[in-house]
Scaffold this active site. Structure first.
Site, PDB file in Angstrom:
ATOM      1  N   GLY A  12      58.077  51.237  -6.658  1.00  0.00           N
ATOM      2  CA  GLY A  12      57.528  50.784  -7.940  1.00  0.00           C
ATOM      3  C   GLY A  12      56.968  49.378  -7.965  1.00  0.00           C
ATOM      4  O   GLY A  12      56.900  48.766  -9.032  1.00  0.00           O
ATOM      5  N   SER A  13      56.503  48.859  -6.822  1.00  0.00           N
ATOM      6  CA  SER A  13      55.964  47.491  -6.856  1.00  0.00           C
ATOM      7  C   SER A  13      54.652  47.440  -7.654  1.00  0.00           C
ATOM      8  O   SER A  13      54.373  46.445  -8.328  1.00  0.00           O
ATOM      9  CB  SER A  13      55.787  46.926  -5.443  1.00  0.00           C
ATOM     10  N   ASN A  14      53.867  48.503  -7.603  1.00  0.00           N
ATOM     11  CA  ASN A  14      52.648  48.523  -8.422  1.00  0.00           C
ATOM     12  C   ASN A  14      52.981  48.631  -9.909  1.00  0.00           C
ATOM     13  O   ASN A  14      52.327  48.010 -10.747  1.00  0.00           O
ATOM     14  CB  ASN A  14      51.738  49.685  -7.994  1.00  0.00           C
ATOM     15  N   MET A  90      54.655  60.948  -5.882  1.00  0.00           N
ATOM     16  CA  MET A  90      54.459  61.768  -4.684  1.00  0.00           C
ATOM     17  C   MET A  90      54.303  63.263  -4.962  1.00  0.00           C
ATOM     18  O   MET A  90      54.564  64.095  -4.107  1.00  0.00           O
ATOM     19  CB  MET A  90      55.608  61.531  -3.686  1.00  0.00           C
ATOM     20  N   ARG A  91      53.865  63.611  -6.161  1.00  0.00           N
ATOM     21  CA  ARG A  91      53.643  65.024  -6.467  1.00  0.00           C
ATOM     22  C   ARG A  91      52.165  65.279  -6.726  1.00  0.00           C
ATOM     23  O   ARG A  91      51.462  64.396  -7.218  1.00  0.00           O
ATOM     24  CB  ARG A  91      54.415  65.433  -7.720  1.00  0.00           C
ATOM     25  N   ASN A 107      44.767  56.977 -10.048  1.00  0.00           N
ATOM     26  CA  ASN A 107      45.706  56.800  -8.927  1.00  0.00           C
ATOM     27  C   ASN A 107      45.287  55.597  -8.102  1.00  0.00           C
ATOM     28  O   ASN A 107      44.110  55.248  -8.053  1.00  0.00           O
ATOM     29  CB  ASN A 107      45.696  58.057  -8.046  1.00  0.00           C
ATOM     30  N   HIS A 109      45.372  54.286  -4.156  1.00  0.00           N
ATOM     31  CA  HIS A 109      45.562  54.834  -2.808  1.00  0.00           C
ATOM     32  C   HIS A 109      45.347  53.714  -1.780  1.00  0.00           C
ATOM     33  O   HIS A 109      44.361  52.981  -1.866  1.00  0.00           O
ATOM     34  CB  HIS A 109      44.560  55.972  -2.578  1.00  0.00           C
TER      35      HIS A 109
HETATM   36  C1  GRF Z   1      51.219  52.292  -2.792  1.00  0.00           C
HETATM   37  O1  GRF Z   1      50.826  51.890  -1.504  1.00  0.00           O
HETATM   38  C2  GRF Z   1      50.174  53.156  -3.426  1.00  0.00           C
HETATM   39  O2  GRF Z   1      48.869  52.849  -3.012  1.00  0.00           O
HETATM   40  C3  GRF Z   1      50.549  54.532  -2.921  1.00  0.00           C
HETATM   41  O3  GRF Z   1      51.950  54.538  -2.901  1.00  0.00           O
HETATM   42  C4  GRF Z   1      52.445  53.213  -2.735  1.00  0.00           C
HETATM   43  C5  GRF Z   1      53.404  52.952  -3.847  1.00  0.00           C
HETATM   44  O4  GRF Z   1      54.090  51.746  -3.678  1.00  0.00           O
HETATM   45  N1  GRF Z   1      49.984  55.562  -3.746  1.00  0.00           N
HETATM   46  P1  GRF Z   1      54.968  51.168  -4.873  1.00  0.00           P
HETATM   47  O5  GRF Z   1      55.989  52.248  -5.228  1.00  0.00           O
HETATM   48  O6  GRF Z   1      54.053  50.866  -6.013  1.00  0.00           O
HETATM   49  O7  GRF Z   1      55.633  49.945  -4.331  1.00  0.00           O
END
Ligand code: GRF
Length: 190
Positions: A12-14, A90-91, A107, A109
């Site tokens: 969940g860093s994003n 991841m789904r 999304n 990526h």
């Molecule tokens: C990120 O690299 C994003 O691009 C990909 O999954 C990762 C998620 O990282 N879809 P986080 O859980 O946000 O740290």
């Protein structure tokens, strides 16, 4: 103020970067709910820290993917969600969900799409020995990692980089690009 739902399966860093942007009024939306498919996701701790309501919906509890997605759609409609941001979710959604939120699912990526689609994009680029990869923010459609690109940024790979170096650099780019792209996309949304 528009309503954003963020979907996470893991660290969940994003999501955290989006929470911080929202707190500084730099997102153009309120994060009304965080949805996770995994009760063990660290992202849930981040939601608690930022005071964001979190819902764990485990697909295992549903007979079919559509049954699962029906509940997700009901939840999002009840929260009047304008935009769904996938952040390490991841789904893969079926066309039922895509149709319900067409043009409203985004999304992030970790590659410069269309190169290196799939779940191991950073490692795949690293192992391919390419000189650059990147980050892409795109709309989600029925095909994996193939929807309209909203924004993307290149990330150089130096011969001295370890995989961990590259991951760190990519995540740093993600944490800036995702809030920025969502903000401008949210502005265009009716
Ligand atoms: C990120 O690299 C994003 O691009 C990909 O999954 C990762 C998620 O990282 N879809 P986080 O859980 O946000 O740290």
């Amino acid at each position: 103020m528009k309503s954003l739902a963020v979907f996470c399966s893991g660290v969940g860093s994003n999501f955290e970067a989006l929470c911080e942007a929202a707190e500084k009024n730099k997102l153009g939306a309120r994060i009304t709910v965080m949805v996770s498919d995994d009760p063990g996701a660290f992202a849930l701790k981040r939601a608690a820290k930022h005071g964001i309501p979190a819902v764990v919906l485990s697909p295992k509890l549903f007979k079919t993917r559509e049954d699962y997605e029906k509940v997700v759609v009901q939840l999002l409609k009840s929260q009047k969600v304008d935009l769904v941001a996938l952040a390490g979710f991841m789904r893969i959604f079926s066309s039922y969900f895509i149709r319900a939120f067409r043009g409203r699912i985004v999304n992030i990526h970790p590659s410069y799409l269309p190169a290196f689609k799939g779940a191991h994009a950073i490692r795949d680029a690293f192992e391919a020995g390419v000189k650059e990869t990147g980050v892409t923010v795109h709309l989600v459609n029925e095909k994996v990692d193939s929807g309209k690109i909203l924004d993307q940024e290149k990330v150089k790979i130096s011969p001295r980089d370890t995989l961990a170096d590259l991951e760190k650099r990519i995540h740093a780019v993600e944490h800036k690009l995702y809030p920025k792209t969502l903000r401008s996309y949210l502005k265009q949304l009716k």
